[in-house]
Scaffold this motif. Structure first.
Motif, PDB file in Angstrom:
ATOM      1  N   CYS A 271     -66.600 -41.854  18.999  1.00 53.67           N
ATOM      2  CA  CYS A 271     -65.342 -41.551  18.315  1.00 53.67           C
ATOM      3  C   CYS A 271     -64.502 -40.653  19.233  1.00 53.67           C
ATOM      4  CB  CYS A 271     -65.603 -40.856  16.983  1.00 53.67           C
ATOM      5  SG  CYS A 271     -66.330 -41.930  15.738  1.00 53.67           S
ATOM      6  N   LEU A 272     -63.380 -40.164  18.692  1.00 54.38           N
ATOM      7  CA  LEU A 272     -62.432 -39.403  19.505  1.00 54.38           C
ATOM      8  C   LEU A 272     -63.026 -38.164  20.167  1.00 54.38           C
ATOM      9  CD1 LEU A 272     -59.275 -39.363  17.212  1.00 54.38           C
ATOM     10  CD2 LEU A 272     -59.884 -40.949  19.046  1.00 54.38           C
ATOM     11  N   SER A 273     -64.041 -37.568  19.551  1.00 54.48           N
ATOM     12  CA  SER A 273     -64.578 -36.311  20.080  1.00 54.48           C
ATOM     13  C   SER A 273     -65.499 -36.528  21.278  1.00 54.48           C
ATOM     14  CB  SER A 273     -65.339 -35.575  18.977  1.00 54.48           C
ATOM     15  OG  SER A 273     -66.320 -36.444  18.447  1.00 54.48           O
TER      16      SER A 273
ATOM     17  N   MET B 124     -64.435 -46.033  17.907  1.00 53.29           N
ATOM     18  CA  MET B 124     -63.889 -46.313  16.581  1.00 53.29           C
ATOM     19  C   MET B 124     -62.547 -45.602  16.457  1.00 53.29           C
ATOM     20  SD  MET B 124     -65.548 -45.708  12.802  1.00 53.29           S
ATOM     21  CE  MET B 124     -64.520 -45.760  11.327  1.00 53.29           C
ATOM     22  N   SER B 125     -61.582 -46.115  17.206  1.00 50.18           N
ATOM     23  CA  SER B 125     -60.223 -45.571  17.191  1.00 50.18           C
ATOM     24  C   SER B 125     -59.347 -46.568  17.916  1.00 50.18           C
ATOM     25  CB  SER B 125     -60.154 -44.219  17.917  1.00 50.18           C
ATOM     26  OG  SER B 125     -60.532 -44.360  19.280  1.00 50.18           O
ATOM     27  N   VAL B 126     -58.063 -46.517  17.612  1.00 53.49           N
ATOM     28  CA  VAL B 126     -57.152 -47.337  18.402  1.00 53.49           C
ATOM     29  C   VAL B 126     -56.769 -46.579  19.660  1.00 53.49           C
ATOM     30  CG1 VAL B 126     -55.017 -46.614  17.228  1.00 53.49           C
ATOM     31  CG2 VAL B 126     -55.131 -48.833  18.334  1.00 53.49           C
ATOM     32  N   GLY B 127     -56.694 -45.244  19.558  1.00 56.87           N
ATOM     33  CA  GLY B 127     -56.334 -44.421  20.714  1.00 56.87           C
ATOM     34  C   GLY B 127     -57.511 -44.304  21.664  1.00 56.87           C
ATOM     35  N   TYR B 128     -57.207 -44.140  22.956  1.00 56.53           N
ATOM     36  CA  TYR B 128     -58.287 -44.058  23.944  1.00 56.53           C
ATOM     37  C   TYR B 128     -57.993 -42.986  24.990  1.00 56.53           C
ATOM     38  CZ  TYR B 128     -54.909 -47.448  25.664  1.00 56.53           C
ATOM     39  OH  TYR B 128     -53.747 -48.073  25.990  1.00 56.53           O
TER      40      TYR B 128
ATOM     41  N   VAL C  50     -56.270 -53.366  13.129  1.00 53.58           N
ATOM     42  CA  VAL C  50     -56.790 -53.193  11.767  1.00 53.58           C
ATOM     43  C   VAL C  50     -56.308 -51.914  11.083  1.00 53.58           C
ATOM     44  CG1 VAL C  50     -58.823 -54.623  12.080  1.00 53.58           C
ATOM     45  CG2 VAL C  50     -58.957 -52.206  12.654  1.00 53.58           C
ATOM     46  N   LEU C  51     -55.722 -50.975  11.852  1.00 54.43           N
ATOM     47  CA  LEU C  51     -55.293 -49.744  11.183  1.00 54.43           C
ATOM     48  C   LEU C  51     -53.781 -49.584  11.090  1.00 54.43           C
ATOM     49  CD1 LEU C  51     -54.584 -48.445  13.953  1.00 54.43           C
ATOM     50  CD2 LEU C  51     -56.732 -47.204  13.793  1.00 54.43           C
ATOM     51  N   ASP C  52     -53.039 -50.578  11.543  1.00 55.59           N
ATOM     52  CA  ASP C  52     -51.577 -50.438  11.577  1.00 55.59           C
ATOM     53  C   ASP C  52     -50.990 -50.111  10.206  1.00 55.59           C
ATOM     54  OD1 ASP C  52     -51.933 -51.240  14.173  1.00 55.59           O
ATOM     55  OD2 ASP C  52     -51.332 -53.312  13.793  1.00 55.59           O
TER      56      ASP C  52
ATOM     57  N   SER D 146     -49.488 -39.737  15.909  1.00 56.66           N
ATOM     58  CA  SER D 146     -50.039 -40.335  17.134  1.00 56.66           C
ATOM     59  C   SER D 146     -51.181 -39.462  17.649  1.00 56.66           C
ATOM     60  CB  SER D 146     -48.935 -40.501  18.181  1.00 56.66           C
ATOM     61  OG  SER D 146     -48.315 -39.258  18.492  1.00 56.66           O
ATOM     62  N   ARG D 147     -50.853 -38.540  18.555  1.00 56.97           N
ATOM     63  CA  ARG D 147     -51.798 -37.533  19.017  1.00 56.97           C
ATOM     64  C   ARG D 147     -51.032 -36.219  19.047  1.00 56.97           C
ATOM     65  NH1 ARG D 147     -54.992 -40.537  17.910  1.00 56.97           N
ATOM     66  NH2 ARG D 147     -56.665 -41.517  19.099  1.00 56.97           N
ATOM     67  N   GLY D 148     -51.741 -35.113  18.801  1.00 58.73           N
ATOM     68  CA  GLY D 148     -51.082 -33.817  18.761  1.00 58.73           C
ATOM     69  C   GLY D 148     -50.273 -33.523  20.013  1.00 58.73           C
TER      70      GLY D 148
ATOM     71  N   PRO E 105     -55.174 -33.358   8.066  1.00 54.44           N
ATOM     72  CA  PRO E 105     -56.241 -33.295   9.081  1.00 54.44           C
ATOM     73  C   PRO E 105     -56.630 -34.655   9.659  1.00 54.44           C
ATOM     74  CG  PRO E 105     -57.203 -33.108   6.915  1.00 54.44           C
ATOM     75  CD  PRO E 105     -55.716 -33.216   6.706  1.00 54.44           C
ATOM     76  N   HIS E 106     -55.666 -35.339  10.275  1.00 57.29           N
ATOM     77  CA  HIS E 106     -55.916 -36.592  11.003  1.00 57.29           C
ATOM     78  C   HIS E 106     -56.608 -37.634  10.118  1.00 57.29           C
ATOM     79  CE1 HIS E 106     -56.416 -38.160  15.376  1.00 57.29           C
ATOM     80  NE2 HIS E 106     -56.280 -39.170  14.538  1.00 57.29           N
ATOM     81  N   ILE E 107     -55.879 -38.054   9.088  1.00 57.67           N
ATOM     82  CA  ILE E 107     -56.448 -39.006   8.124  1.00 57.67           C
ATOM     83  C   ILE E 107     -55.712 -40.341   8.123  1.00 57.67           C
ATOM     84  CG2 ILE E 107     -57.305 -37.142   6.643  1.00 57.67           C
ATOM     85  CD1 ILE E 107     -54.962 -37.698   4.729  1.00 57.67           C
TER      86      ILE E 107
ATOM     87  N   ALA F 284     -63.159 -51.898   8.396  1.00 55.29           N
ATOM     88  CA  ALA F 284     -62.776 -52.889   9.413  1.00 55.29           C
ATOM     89  C   ALA F 284     -62.885 -52.289  10.819  1.00 55.29           C
ATOM     90  CB  ALA F 284     -61.355 -53.384   9.156  1.00 55.29           C
ATOM     91  N   MET F 285     -62.506 -51.016  10.957  1.00 59.72           N
ATOM     92  CA  MET F 285     -62.626 -50.356  12.269  1.00 59.72           C
ATOM     93  C   MET F 285     -64.091 -50.261  12.695  1.00 59.72           C
ATOM     94  SD  MET F 285     -59.963 -47.189  11.763  1.00 59.72           S
ATOM     95  CE  MET F 285     -60.184 -46.421  13.375  1.00 59.72           C
ATOM     96  N   ALA F 286     -64.947 -49.888  11.744  1.00 61.10           N
ATOM     97  CA  ALA F 286     -66.370 -49.742  12.065  1.00 61.10           C
ATOM     98  C   ALA F 286     -66.962 -51.092  12.449  1.00 61.10           C
ATOM     99  CB  ALA F 286     -67.110 -49.132  10.880  1.00 61.10           C
TER     100      ALA F 286
HETATM  101  C1  GLV Z   1     -57.066 -42.406  15.372  1.00 57.67           C
HETATM  102  O1  GLV Z   1     -56.413 -41.467  15.678  1.00 57.67           O
HETATM  103  C2  GLV Z   1     -57.221 -43.557  16.180  1.00 57.67           C
HETATM  104  O2  GLV Z   1     -56.871 -43.535  17.372  1.00 57.67           O
HETATM  105  O3  GLV Z   1     -57.741 -44.554  15.654  1.00 57.67           O
END
Ligand code: GLV
Ligand code: GLV
Length: 353
Positions: free
Chosen positions: A57-59, A80-84, A105-107, A260-262, A312-314, A324-326
């Motif tokens: 994940c993102l962390s 498990m994120s769209v961001g990379y 899937v998260l749009d 998006s991102r902080g 909090p980033h939901i 669907a993301m998982a």
């Molecule tokens: C969430 O921030 C993502 O990138 O899916």
């Protein structure tokens, strides 16, 4: 021996479990009681040696240390994120390792949250909710001008970035009859206003008859938009795309919404703009320094917080989307290793990367 997969987070899917049960992969998983939490870096590094795939994940930062720990067996990293922005893409690709993410899937889920944030800040929901929760409603009975804010209808809406999420959001906004939509983009879009839809990628696009849609430059967007949605990936060119200069160019009645991102918004400049009434409010699902945000944060201080909705980033958090993301995250691993069940959902590999 079957390929080993390091699963850094327990996710709401049985895709990999089923593959393990069928003897196709061996899973290295987290302890049951903390499986959803971010693992320590030490846990990740000590479990990477010899794995063929890593589910993150993102962390989980993917850098030279991570790749060296895994060694030459590593074939795929799937997030498990769209961001990379947590993955050193050039490095990973230079080693011939594939990367999976979860575009598409998260749009709609993120677009819905953007609309929610915009409505929350324009209608003063953060302060209205706090008034009730703290038992202060009796001191603020209904008055002809209490908790007023601008309608979303008829406004000029700005999009920094016009990818899939922005286009989904544009479709959600059509019923509000915006006066004009303006956007910036760094990539050529498949979008063509002439086809009457915000993007062929967007499911169920609304016709946009009568709504002007224009590609403008960033500062022009700052000057005309009543609500600015920040929906760009974070990279060196988009870091602090909303900075002091951008905020100064915005109307004093305008709002900024970031999902998006902080790092795309200069937090210190935003706090200053809010304190000095240089803009009207901010709806944020992400913030620099998250998740280490204390109640003493400048945006939550008494001189700012009534104009801020901070979540909090939901953004992707609908039940359907997270599932669907998982599934996609796991299918990306199986797809890259040539093990994907033919009945599995379509895996999207390397999309947009
Ligand atoms: C969430 O921030 C993502 O990138 O899916
Ligand atoms: C408000 O509650 C009204 O009745 O206008």
């Amino acid at each position: 021996p079957v390929p080993k997969i390091l699963v850094c987070r327990t996710m709401p899917t049985s895709v990999l479990k089923a593959a393990a049960a069928a003897g196709k992969v061996e899973l290295i998983t987290r302890p049951d009681d903390e499986g959803e939490q971010a693992p320590s870096r030490d846990w990740v590094l000590s479990h990477l040696p010899g794995v063929s795939g890593a589910v993150i994940c993102l962390s989980e930062h993917v850098d030279a240390e991570f790749l060296d720990a895994a060694g030459p067996s590593l074939k795929v990293v799937s997030t498990m994120s769209v961001g990379y922005d947590h993955i050193d893409l050039a490095l990973v690709k230079s080693r011939g390792i594939r990367v999976g993410n979860t575009p598409g899937v998260l749009d709609d889920a993120v677009a819905e949250l953007c609309l929610l944030l915009a409505l929350m800040v324009t209608r003063q929901v953060p302060v209205a909710l706090r008034t009730v929760q703290e038992g202060r409603w009796p001191s603020f009975p209904w008055t002809p001008t209490c908790f007023m804010g601008p309608s979303m209808a008829g406004k000029t809406i700005g999009f920094l970035g016009f990818g899939n999420i922005s286009q989904s959001l544009a479709n959600l906004l059509v019923p509000f009859k915006p006066k004009r939509l303006v956007y910036t983009t760094s990539r050529p879009r498949k979008f063509d206003a002439a086809d009457g839809y915000f993007g062929s990628l967007v499911r169920g696009g609304f016709p946009v008859e009568g709504i002007a849609v224009e590609n403008v430059d960033k500062m022009q967007l700052a000057e005309v938009a009543d609500v600015v949605f920040v929906l760009v990936d974070l990279n060196p060119t988009t870091k602090h795309i909303v900075d002091k200069e951008f905020l100064a160019a915005m109307k004093t009645s305008a709002y900024v919404v970031n999902a998006s991102r902080g790092g795309t918004v200069d937090t210190a400049a935003l706090a200053e703009a809010l304190r000095t009434n240089s803009i009207a409010g901010a709806g944020l699902d992400v913030i620099e320094g998250e998740p280490d945000i204390q109640a003493s944060h400048p945006l939550l201080a008494p001189d700012c917080r009534d104009k801020v909705a901070l979540l909090p980033h939901i953004g992707s958090g609908t039940t359907e989307t997270r599932q669907a993301m998982a599934d996609m995250t796991m299918n990306n691993v199986l797809g890259a290793l040539g093990l994907r069940d033919e009945h599995g959902k379509e895996a999207v590999m390397d999309a947009e990367l």
